[in-house]
Scaffold this motif. Sequence first.
Motif, short mmCIF file in Angstrom:
data_model
loop_
_atom_site.label_atom_id
_atom_site.label_comp_id
_atom_site.label_asym_id
_atom_site.label_seq_id
_atom_site.Cartn_x
_atom_site.Cartn_y
_atom_site.Cartn_z
N ASP A 37 -0.50 7.30 4.22
CA ASP A 37 0.08 6.29 4.21
C ASP A 37 0.95 6.53 5.75
O ASP A 37 0.73 5.50 6.43
CB ASP A 37 1.42 6.77 3.46
N VAL A 42 4.08 1.39 -1.22
CA VAL A 42 4.28 1.76 -2.70
C VAL A 42 3.08 2.17 -3.71
O VAL A 42 3.65 3.48 -4.31
CB VAL A 42 4.51 0.42 -3.21
N LEU A 43 2.25 1.68 -3.48
CA LEU A 43 0.78 2.57 -4.37
C LEU A 43 0.70 3.68 -4.17
O LEU A 43 0.42 5.02 -5.29
CB LEU A 43 -0.20 1.63 -4.22
N TRP A 74 1.12 -0.88 0.39
CA TRP A 74 -0.39 -0.18 0.65
C TRP A 74 1.11 1.61 0.03
O TRP A 74 0.47 1.87 -0.96
CB TRP A 74 -0.34 0.07 1.70
N LEU A 101 2.53 6.04 -2.52
CA LEU A 101 3.90 7.33 -3.26
C LEU A 101 3.38 7.17 -4.87
O LEU A 101 3.68 8.54 -5.24
CB LEU A 101 5.43 6.31 -2.84
N PHE A 102 3.28 5.91 -5.60
CA PHE A 102 2.89 6.80 -6.30
C PHE A 102 1.84 7.59 -6.92
O PHE A 102 2.53 8.27 -8.13
CB PHE A 102 2.44 4.84 -7.51
N PHE A 103 0.98 7.26 -5.98
CA PHE A 103 -0.41 8.10 -6.62
C PHE A 103 0.57 9.85 -6.30
O PHE A 103 0.33 10.66 -7.08
CB PHE A 103 -1.18 7.87 -6.03
N LYS A 104 0.51 9.83 -5.38
CA LYS A 104 1.33 10.83 -4.59
C LYS A 104 2.53 11.82 -5.79
O LYS A 104 2.48 12.52 -6.24
CB LYS A 104 2.38 10.75 -3.59
N ALA A 105 3.32 10.94 -6.59
CA ALA A 105 4.59 11.60 -7.55
C ALA A 105 3.25 12.18 -8.94
O ALA A 105 3.93 13.01 -9.44
CB ALA A 105 5.17 10.13 -8.09
N ALA A 106 2.12 10.91 -8.82
CA ALA A 106 1.83 11.62 -10.45
C ALA A 106 0.88 12.68 -9.50
O ALA A 106 0.52 13.33 -11.10
CB ALA A 106 0.48 9.63 -10.51
N THR A 132 2.26 15.85 -10.56
CA THR A 132 2.01 16.82 -11.80
C THR A 132 1.37 17.70 -12.46
O THR A 132 1.10 18.55 -13.46
CB THR A 132 2.34 15.65 -12.81
N ILE A 177 6.11 15.23 -1.17
CA ILE A 177 5.38 13.39 -1.99
C ILE A 177 5.89 12.48 -1.43
O ILE A 177 5.45 12.12 -0.98
CB ILE A 177 6.18 13.53 -3.25
#
Length: 369
Positions: A197, A168-169, A166, A171-176, A179, A254
Amino acid sequence: MQSLNIQYNPRIDQLRWLAATLVFLFHFHLEYRGLGGTGLSSPWAALIIEGHTGVGLFFTLSGFLFMLIALHQRQIVYADFLRNRILRIMPLYLLIFLVATSIGRDKFQPADLLYLFATNLGLAPTSGTPITGAAWTISLEFLFYLVFPFLARFAMESGIRYLAGWLVLLLFFKAAAFTVNTNSTLMYFSTFVGRFDQFIIGMIAAMVYARHGALLQRVAPLLVPASIALVMWDTALMNRLASFGSVPHSPFWIVWSLIESAGWALLILGWTAFRPRLPAIVERVLTHGGKISFSFYLLHMALLHLLATQVGTVRPFEIGWSDALFMIVVTYAATWALATLSYHIVEEPFLRMRRRYGATAAKTAAQVG
């Protein structure tokens, strides 16, 4: 009031007191500067300048406590769990919401009732004034309550790696999300993407505590000061790289909640495992502070704003730091008294209506049925 589902640990109430006190100092600092007082600027004062970090402690502590209960009970009755959570937060929260809608009476629309479930988004009535502004966290807490029994079950089945997935997921949503949103402060500070998180990290900490409790007790005297140092470092880093209210868009946001919550998780682990007792009077005061922390948290902004607008700066000593300290002590004591009243009048009667929601409760219900 103590939980019915796990043995009481006063250390958890003491951490609640710490979280509420940090948020109080954060808002006091903002009001004091607004009155023309000299603001803090030293990295050593980052825990006050960025005292909103107390919210991160609250969220991490929620994940920790409920996962401990799940590990202890092994089974959670979903309906009873939600019933307890509603009894815990809704009476005072609804009171605050009614105050907010009364203040905004001339602008209120029927659709604004939906903000009962989304105080952290858009133009919620509770966000329109500093008097009720602290209520934004309730929606995120309740979202966690809605999904926690499922997360706990899957974590107990698959282990910590499930919760790590969770992280990792998220963190991906944060990075996306970074932008496409230029106001990263508010996006990460008060939404699912930015905060969930921290609940997960609290759950991971609980699983570590349950598995390595004996080791944690041995290293707690070292872990407590080390975690305090980490918390002070990460709040100073936040203040330098992405201070709340002054840096609206920074990539630091992030990873901010991960770093913040990691520090608090280590402190939770160290402090709950720490065996030596504090002096009895200190234990009682801090434990009471944790007991009333929900009322303290939701009411402190209203009292601070009332005193700031109607009383203003008080200078009994005509010495900057002495006058500021005097004002902190007086306003803190007044908030403490108000929160104690609110706890006994609004919260406690409903808390007495809670019941067990773990495996024992399920077994008893089945036998009665």
